[in-house]
Design an enzyme around this catalytic site. Structure first.
Site, mmCIF file in Angstrom:
data_model
loop_
_atom_site.group_PDB
_atom_site.id
_atom_site.type_symbol
_atom_site.label_atom_id
_atom_site.label_comp_id
_atom_site.label_asym_id
_atom_site.label_seq_id
_atom_site.Cartn_x
_atom_site.Cartn_y
_atom_site.Cartn_z
ATOM 1 N N SER A 152 43.369 38.543 36.834
ATOM 2 C CA SER A 152 41.961 38.174 36.948
ATOM 3 C C SER A 152 41.159 39.017 35.966
ATOM 4 O O SER A 152 41.615 40.076 35.514
ATOM 5 C CB SER A 152 41.481 38.458 38.379
ATOM 6 N N TYR A 165 40.857 43.831 46.195
ATOM 7 C CA TYR A 165 41.208 42.845 45.170
ATOM 8 C C TYR A 165 41.226 43.469 43.778
ATOM 9 O O TYR A 165 42.174 43.302 43.009
ATOM 10 C CB TYR A 165 40.208 41.689 45.223
#
Length: 270
Positions: A152, A165
């Site tokens: 990401s 995350y």
């Protein structure tokens, strides 16, 4: 944990008669029942790979496997014993591993549930390690392998309220580089793909969470929060991510390893 397939899974031998880039290869895609994983499974199958869809949702995994003419496995990637019970590297072999599974939780650090933090790291960092560990010997023996991690932009940048995350994705970037170095002389590459916000159920679920956290309407979250730092004001489509994953698994990529490929609409350029 349950494991279900339509038959024995074996790494396929390359067919010289086929013109499809991944003909004869077997690809294991985690989180393959929806979102990015589903798009990746569909694209790799279109490129000729036999795809094994790994997901905790058995019904959805079966559906995608049927659509792409592949097989499916069912496991909770937060459960180490469940992963080990899959028989990866023995009864189940793969030339390509796409680590895609993940989930999100949004909360300030002082309110972040430790069990949820740990679960995110199990699924998004420990599981990729365990899966690679199991499949690498077969890749090494064959002299060819491709590992692609769906990371990401949060593997390069941080956002408030996403401690688990962000730290998991940063760790995944490091793991990928180590795998690249260790596999360099064995024909195995490891790379990450780093999209910004992708049009997936995970992102759609974040909109409500972000609205509550920031005290704004859900309709304002996309432009004012999710895409606030992005030059290209739209969500990335899952098929765009799948195309980049397929490229990294295809021909002419032997020297592309240890790299991180940003597709974040210019977020990290600013």
């Amino acid at each position: 944990m349950a494991c279900a397939t339509r038959g024995p899974l074996r790494s396929r031998t390359m067919s010289s008669s086929s013109t499809r880039a991944l003909a004869g290869r077997t690809a294991l895609v985690t989180g393959g029942a929806s979102g990015i994983g589903r798009a990746v499974a569909t694209r790799l199958a279109a490129d000729g790979a036999h795809v094994v869809v790994l997901d905790r949702d058995e019904t959805a995994a079966k559906e995608v496997a049927h659509e792409v003419g592949g097989d499916h496995l069912v496991a909770d990637l937060a459960d180490r014993a469940g992963i080990e019970a899959l028989g990866l590297g023995t009864t189940v072999r793969a030339d390509i591993l796409v680590n895609n599974a993940g989930f999100q939780h949004v909360a300030p650090v002082e309110e972040f549930d430790p069990d949820t933090f740990e679960a995110i790291h199990r699924v998004m960092l420990q599981a990729p390690f365990l899966l690679a560990r199991a499949l690498l010997p077969g890749m090494y023996a064959a002299g060819w392998g491709r590992i692609v991690h769906v990371s990401s932009a949060h593997g390069h940048r941080a956002s408030a309220y996403k401690s688990a995350y962000v730290s998991a994705k940063h760790g995944l970037e490091g793991l990928s580089k180590v795998l690249a170095l260790e596999g360099a002389d064995k024909g195995v590459t490891s790379n990450t793909v780093c999209p910004g916000y992708v049009r997936t159920p995970l992102v759609e679920g974040q909109i409500a969470d972000q609205a509550a956290t920031h005290g704004i309407a859900e309709s304002d979250v996309l432009q004012d929060v999710l895409l606030a730092r992005t030059a290209v004001k739209r969500l990335v489509e899952p098929e765009e991510v799948a195309a980049l994953v397929a490229f990294l698994c295809g021909p002419g990529t032997d020297s592309i390893t240890g790299t991180s490929h940003l597709m974040d609409g210019g977020w990290t350029a600013a």
